[in-house]
Design a protein around this motif. Structure first.
Motif, PDB file in Angstrom:
ATOM      1  N   GLY A  89      27.758  24.884  20.937  1.00  0.00           N
ATOM      2  CA  GLY A  89      26.544  24.090  21.165  1.00  0.00           C
ATOM      3  C   GLY A  89      26.070  24.193  22.600  1.00  0.00           C
ATOM      4  N   VAL A  90      26.832  23.634  23.516  1.00  0.00           N
ATOM      5  CA  VAL A  90      26.548  23.684  24.951  1.00  0.00           C
ATOM      6  C   VAL A  90      27.857  24.010  25.650  1.00  0.00           C
ATOM      7  N   VAL A  91      27.798  24.983  26.571  1.00  0.00           N
ATOM      8  CA  VAL A  91      28.985  25.377  27.318  1.00  0.00           C
ATOM      9  C   VAL A  91      28.823  24.912  28.759  1.00  0.00           C
ATOM     10  N   ASN A 132      22.312  34.994  27.926  1.00  0.00           N
ATOM     11  CA  ASN A 132      22.291  35.054  26.469  1.00  0.00           C
ATOM     12  C   ASN A 132      23.145  33.963  25.810  1.00  0.00           C
ATOM     13  N   THR A 133      23.636  33.031  26.613  1.00  0.00           N
ATOM     14  CA  THR A 133      24.453  31.937  26.071  1.00  0.00           C
ATOM     15  C   THR A 133      23.980  30.614  26.659  1.00  0.00           C
ATOM     16  N   PRO A 134      24.157  29.489  25.930  1.00  0.00           N
ATOM     17  CA  PRO A 134      23.706  28.169  26.411  1.00  0.00           C
ATOM     18  C   PRO A 134      24.716  27.584  27.401  1.00  0.00           C
ATOM     19  N   VAL A 135      24.702  28.087  28.629  1.00  0.00           N
ATOM     20  CA  VAL A 135      25.701  27.703  29.618  1.00  0.00           C
ATOM     21  C   VAL A 135      25.087  26.817  30.696  1.00  0.00           C
ATOM     22  N   ASP A 183      20.972  31.630  39.153  1.00  0.00           N
ATOM     23  CA  ASP A 183      19.670  31.802  38.503  1.00  0.00           C
ATOM     24  C   ASP A 183      19.796  32.171  37.036  1.00  0.00           C
ATOM     25  N   SER A 184      21.000  32.545  36.597  1.00  0.00           N
ATOM     26  CA  SER A 184      21.189  32.983  35.207  1.00  0.00           C
ATOM     27  C   SER A 184      21.618  31.842  34.280  1.00  0.00           C
ATOM     28  N   PHE A 185      22.078  30.758  34.870  1.00  0.00           N
ATOM     29  CA  PHE A 185      22.471  29.623  34.031  1.00  0.00           C
ATOM     30  C   PHE A 185      21.253  29.028  33.340  1.00  0.00           C
ATOM     31  N   TYR A 186      21.481  28.515  32.157  1.00  0.00           N
ATOM     32  CA  TYR A 186      20.405  27.793  31.480  1.00  0.00           C
ATOM     33  C   TYR A 186      20.047  26.560  32.301  1.00  0.00           C
ATOM     34  N   SER A 187      21.095  25.930  32.859  1.00  0.00           N
ATOM     35  CA  SER A 187      20.930  24.818  33.780  1.00  0.00           C
ATOM     36  C   SER A 187      22.246  24.679  34.528  1.00  0.00           C
ATOM     37  N   SER A 188      22.313  23.690  35.379  1.00  0.00           N
ATOM     38  CA  SER A 188      23.559  23.493  36.125  1.00  0.00           C
ATOM     39  C   SER A 188      23.713  22.023  36.485  1.00  0.00           C
ATOM     40  N   GLY A 189      24.944  21.649  36.835  1.00  0.00           N
ATOM     41  CA  GLY A 189      25.238  20.272  37.219  1.00  0.00           C
ATOM     42  C   GLY A 189      26.469  20.218  38.105  1.00  0.00           C
ATOM     43  N   PHE A 190      26.489  19.261  38.996  1.00  0.00           N
ATOM     44  CA  PHE A 190      27.653  19.153  39.895  1.00  0.00           C
ATOM     45  C   PHE A 190      28.827  18.542  39.126  1.00  0.00           C
ATOM     46  N   PHE A 191      30.034  18.907  39.535  1.00  0.00           N
ATOM     47  CA  PHE A 191      31.217  18.347  38.866  1.00  0.00           C
ATOM     48  C   PHE A 191      32.131  17.617  39.851  1.00  0.00           C
ATOM     49  N   ASN A 192      31.522  16.968  40.846  1.00  0.00           N
ATOM     50  CA  ASN A 192      32.308  16.158  41.790  1.00  0.00           C
ATOM     51  C   ASN A 192      32.987  14.987  41.077  1.00  0.00           C
ATOM     52  N   ASN A 193      34.199  14.690  41.487  1.00  0.00           N
ATOM     53  CA  ASN A 193      34.871  13.454  41.092  1.00  0.00           C
ATOM     54  C   ASN A 193      34.991  12.555  42.314  1.00  0.00           C
ATOM     55  N   THR A 194      35.095  11.257  42.100  1.00  0.00           N
ATOM     56  CA  THR A 194      35.219  10.321  43.227  1.00  0.00           C
ATOM     57  C   THR A 194      36.461   9.456  43.041  1.00  0.00           C
ATOM     58  N   LYS A 291      29.796  22.589  19.146  1.00  0.00           N
ATOM     59  CA  LYS A 291      30.596  21.669  19.965  1.00  0.00           C
ATOM     60  C   LYS A 291      30.182  21.752  21.438  1.00  0.00           C
ATOM     61  N   PHE A 292      30.525  20.684  22.146  1.00  0.00           N
ATOM     62  CA  PHE A 292      30.423  20.730  23.610  1.00  0.00           C
ATOM     63  C   PHE A 292      31.654  21.482  24.110  1.00  0.00           C
ATOM     64  N   ILE A 293      31.449  22.587  24.772  1.00  0.00           N
ATOM     65  CA  ILE A 293      32.551  23.412  25.256  1.00  0.00           C
ATOM     66  C   ILE A 293      32.643  23.262  26.769  1.00  0.00           C
ATOM     67  N   LEU A 294      33.788  22.831  27.227  1.00  0.00           N
ATOM     68  CA  LEU A 294      34.045  22.732  28.661  1.00  0.00           C
ATOM     69  C   LEU A 294      35.080  23.781  29.046  1.00  0.00           C
ATOM     70  N   VAL A 295      34.720  24.619  29.989  1.00  0.00           N
ATOM     71  CA  VAL A 295      35.635  25.662  30.437  1.00  0.00           C
ATOM     72  C   VAL A 295      36.250  25.209  31.758  1.00  0.00           C
TER      73      VAL A 295
END
Length: 696
Positions: A89-91, A132-135, A183-194, A291-295
Motif C-alpha cells: 500500500g504505502v512504503v 515506480n513504487t509508492p515510497v 526528488d524521486s520519492f512520492y513524498s517524504s517525512g522526518f523520522f525524529n524521535n524525542t 499494507k503499510f510497509i515500514l523498512v
C-alpha cells in the motif's frame, strides 16, 4: 470544633504546598510520573494490532547474506520492486540516504572515463525504482545548524488554525537524502524521535516547522497518503497545538504537535518480514498487499534500538508502527489543554477527601482502607488513561495521598493525645484511674448513653460553712481552704472507685456503679465515707493552723435506681444522674446535723452492705415528694469510740420509743445523755417531751 479547624487549616496548607511543588517541579518529577504510567501499561498488558502494518527488517540474517550496511542501492531497488509487485500500500523508509552510494560501479568512471556509459549508477537505479513504487522517504531534522540549504518538497498543504503564536517544534537544520533520491520519492517525512530525560520513547513529533513551513513526520505522511487528501489542518489555541485534522482523522497532540504513543506491546509485536525473505521471494504476498510497509532495522550493530514502556530494546522502526496503528484505530492518549487545572483538582480533592475520611476512621480500619483507597486511585487513573485516553499527572496525586495518610494519622495521634491528656486531667478529678483508662480505651462503647441503673449516691457537706467563711474573711482564703479540704475527700472517693458528679459550693455529690459497674458499690461508698471522716483530724490540723477554723461534715448515702447518662445542652453537657433517689440521698445528708450524726445511710444501702460495720438505727423520716417513709441508720466511724454498752442501751431505747413506750424510753435516753452526752439523745428527749407533754 477546634480540632476540625486545626485539621482544615493543616489540610489547606498541605494542598497549597503540593500545588506550589506541582507548578514549579523540576523535570526529574516528570520522569518519575512517566515511570508510574509505564507501570499502568505493564498492568494493562499487550493489545492486538490492526494487522495493517508490516515491518521489512534489515536484520542479522539479511546482513549475513548481503553484507554489512549500507547495502548497494541496486539491491534496495530490487527490494522496492519486490514490495511494489506484491501490492504494498504505502512504503515508508526509516532510513536516510544522505550520501551517494560508494559501492556504485559508475564511480570508477572518474578513473576510467571511457567506461562512463557502460558502468551502472546504483543511485539512478534506486531512484528509478522509487519513481515506480509508492515510497515515502525519510529524513532527519536537527536542532543544530547544518550545511544543507534545501528543504523537502511535500505534495500537501498544511494550514494552521487558532494559534496566535507558534508552539510547534522548530529545528535549525535538516539532513536530507541526496537530491536524486529525494526528488524521486512520492513524498517524504522526518523520522525524529524525542526521548525523555531517561532515554525512553513515549511520544513522537508528528509535525515540525522549518523555514516557517510545517512538515509532516514519516508516520503522518504515510497516513495522509493513505487517506488520499492533500490538505491538513493544524488546530490549536493560545497554549499551542491541540489536534491535527484531515480526511476522517482527528489526531490529538500535545501543545508542540507530538503524539503520545499508546504502545501495543513489547518488541516484535507487529508482523516482521526479513529483507532477505523479501529479496529471495520467501514470503506470502498477502502479508504485503495493501499494507503499510515500514523498512527499518533491528540489527544490534546498526544502533537503531529504542526503549519504550514495554521493552528496553525495541527496533526504532516499530515505534513508527505503533504510532500508525494508534492513528488507524483512534485509541489516542492525550494530555488535555487544561491539564494543569485537572491535576490541581485531583491533588486538592485527594488531600481534602482522604484527610476527612481518615479523620473519622477507627485506628484498626486505617490500613485496610488505605490499601483499598490506593487501589481505587490506581483504578481511576487506569480508567482515565486507557478507557478515555486522558493523561494526567499520577505522581503528585499519589504522593499527596501518601502524605495525607501519614499526616492525617499523625495529626489525629497528636490531637487525640492532647485530648486524652485533657480528658485524663478532667476525668482524673471525677473517676478512678481504672474507670478513666477503660473509658479512654473503649470510646466505641455506648457508656454515656442514658439508661436506668442502680447506684449508691453520696452527698457530703461542711457544717456551719457560713460561719467558717465569715471567720476566714478573705474569699481567696476560703477557696484555698476548700481546696485543702476537697482534695483528700475527692482522692478518697476516686480511690474507692467512685465518680465525682459535682461540687455544690462546700458540698460534694458522688456516686458508685456508673458509668462502669462497681462490685460491692455500697461498701465502697461507706468505706470512702468512713475514711473521709477519719481524715478530718489531719485536715483540721492544717486548716486550723492556716485559717483558725475547724471543719465538721455530714455525709448521706442512699442506694436506688436513677437515670444516668450524658445530659445538658447541645454545646455543653456532662455525664450525671437524676431521679428521686438523688433527692433522697441529699435529704439524708441534710439530716446529719439534726441527729448529730456524721454518716447516715438508708435502709436500702444498709441491706446491700457486704462488710461488717458498726451502725445503729436513727429514725424513720418522710422525704418531701415521697409518700413512703425512709428508715435511716448511722454508720459509726472508729474515732467515735461508742462502746457496746452505749449501743445496747440506745438500741433498747429506740426500740421502746418506736413501740410507743415513751416513759420507759425517756428514762433510758436520760441515762444515755448523762453518761455519754449526745445531740441524738437530746433530740429524742425533746421529741418525747413534745409528743407526750411529759416534763423532763
Amino acid at each position: 470544633m477546634k480540632s476540625f479547624l486545626i485539621k482544615f487549616l493543616f489540610t489547606l496548607l498541605i494542598a497549597i504546598a503540593f500545588s506550589w511543588a506541582y507548578l514549579f517541579m523540576p523535570q526529574t518529577f516528570f520522569s518519575l510520573d512517566n515511570r508510574l504510567r509505564d507501570f499502568l501499561f505493564t498492568i494493562r498488558g499487550e493489545l492486538p494490532t490492526t494487522q495493517k502494518i508490516v515491518i521489512v527488517d534489515i536484520d542479522e540474517k539479511s546482513l549475513k547474506k548481503y553484507g554489512q550496511w549500507p547495502w548497494p542501492r541496486d539491491l534496495l531497488a530490487k527490494l522496492m520492486y519486490k514490495l511494489s509487485d506484491a501490492g504494498a500500500g504505502v512504503v515508508g523508509l526509516d532510513i536516510v540516504f544522505a550520501e551517494e552510494d560508494r559501492s556504485s560501479p559508475h564511480l570508477f568512471s572518474k578513473k576510467f572515463p571511457e567506461l562512463k556509459d557502460k558502468l551502472a549508477n546504483y543511485d539512478e537505479v534506486f531512484a528509478q525504482a522509487l519513481l515506480n513504487t509508492p515510497v515515502v522517504g525519510g529524513y532527519i531534522f536537527t536542532f543544530a545548524k547544518t550545511d544543507q540549504e534545501n528543504s523537502p518538497m511535500i505534495p500537501a498543504i498544511f494550514i494552521e488554525k487558532g494559534m496566535p503564536q507558534n508552539h510547534i517544534l522548530v529545528p535549525k537544520g535538516v539532513v536530507l537524502n541526496i537530491p536524486l533520491l529525494q526528488d524521486s520519492f512520492y513524498s517524504s517525512g522526518f523520522f525524529n524521535n524525542t526521548p525523555d530525560v531517561g532515554g525512553m520513547i513515549r511520544n513522537i513529533p508528528l509535525i515540525m516547522k522549518y523555514d516557517d513551513v510545517i512538515y509532516p513526520s514519516l508516520v503522518l505522511e504515510m497516513i495522509r497518503i493513505y487517506s488520499g487528501v492533500s490538505k491538513v489542518e493544524v488546530h490549536g489555541d493560545e497554549a499551542g497545538v491541540r489536534n491535527i485534522i484531515f480526511a476522517d482523522f482527528n489526531i490529538p497532540t500535545d501543545n508542540v504537535g507530538r503524539l503520545l504513543v499508546n504502545f501495543r506491546g513489547k518488541g516484535r509485536h507487529f508482523k516482521y518480514i526479513s529483507a532477505y525473505d523479501i529479496l529471495s521471494g520467501n514470503f506470502k504476498v498477502e502479508d504485503v498487499t495493501n499494507k503499510f510497509i515500514l523498512v527499518g532495522t533491528s540489527a544490534v550493530g546498526l544502533f537503531d534500538l529504542r526503549s519504550i514502556p514495554f521493552d528496553n530494546a525495541i527496533a526504532g522502526v516499530e515505534v513508527h508502527a505503533n504510532a500508525i496503528d494508534n492513528i488507524l484505530v483512534g485509541d489516542f492518549l492525550y494530555k488535555p489543554g487544561d491539564m494543569v487545572v485537572y491535576d490541581l483538582i485531583s491533588i486538592w480533592s485527594i488531600i481534602f477527601l482522604f484527610m476527612i475520611l481518615f479523620s473519622f476512621l477507627k485506628s484498626w480500619m486505617t490500613l485496610p482502607l488505605a490499601i483499598v483507597c490506593l487501589y481505587g486511585i490506581f483504578e481511576l487513573f487506569y480508567m482515565l488513561l486507557f478507557e478515555y485516553g486522558v493523561v494526567l499527572n499520577l505522581l503528585f496525586p499519589l504522593f499527596a495521598y501518601f502524605i495525607t495518610l501519614v499526616l492525617s494519622v499523625g495529626l489525629d495521634y497528636v490531637i487525640s493525645s492532647r485530648q486524652k491528656e485533657e480528658v485524663k486531667r478532667v476525668l482524673g478529678k471525677k473517676v478512678s484511674p481504672a474507670v478513666m483508662d477503660y473509658l479512654l480505651k473503649n470510646t466505641q462503647d455506648d457508656l454515656v448513653a442514658s439508661k436506668e441503673v442502680e447506684v449508691t449516691i453520696f452527698f457530703s457537706d461542711i457544717r456551719s460553712f457560713t460561719t467558717i467563711s465569715e471567720t476566714i474573711g478573705s474569699p481567696d482564703k476560703v477557696i484555698h481552704m476548700l481546696n485543702d479540704y476537697m482534695t483528700p475527700m475527692v482522692d478518697s472517693i476516686i480511690k474507692h472507685k467512685g465518680t465525682i458528679d459535682k461540687f455544690i459550693g462546700d458540698a460534694i455529690m458522688a456516686y458508685w456503679n456508673a458509668p462502669l459497674k462497681v462490685k460491692n458499690h455500697v461498701d465502697m461508698a461507706v468505706q470512702s465515707a468512713i475514711e473521709q471522716i477519719e481524715k478530718l483530724k489531719d485536715i483540721n490540723l492544717i486548716v486550723n493552723k492556716k485559717y483558725n477554723v475547724n471543719i465538721a461534715i455530714g455525709i448521706g448515702i442512699h442506694t436506688g435506681i436513677v437515670t444516668a447518662g450524658e445530659m445538658g445542652s447541645e454545646g455543653r453537657s456532662d455525664y450525671t444522674i437524676i431521679g428521686d433517689n438523688v433527692n433522697i440521698a441529699s435529704r439524708i445528708e441534710g439530716l446529719t446535723k439534726q441527729y448529730g450524726a456524721e454518716i447516715l445511710i438508708s435502709r436500702t444501702s444498709l441491706e446491700a452492705l457486704k462488710g461488717e460495720y458498726t451502725y445503729r438505727p436513727i429514725d424513720i423520716v418522710k422525704v418531701k415528694g415521697k409518700s413512703k417513709a425512709v428508715e435511716i441508720f448511722e454508720i459509726i466511724a472508729p474515732h467515735r469510740n461508742i462502746n457496746d454498752l452505749e449501743l445496747s442501751l440506745y438500741n433498747d431505747a429506740i426500740s421502746l420509743f418506736r413501740r410507743g413506750a415513751f416513759e420507759e424510753s425517756q428514762g433510758m435516753f436520760e441515762d444515755l445523755e448523762k453518761q455519754f452526752s449526745s445531740l441524738l439523745y437530746k433530740y429524742y428527749l425533746k421529741r418525747i417531751k413534745v409528743d407526750t407533754n411529759i416534763s423532763t
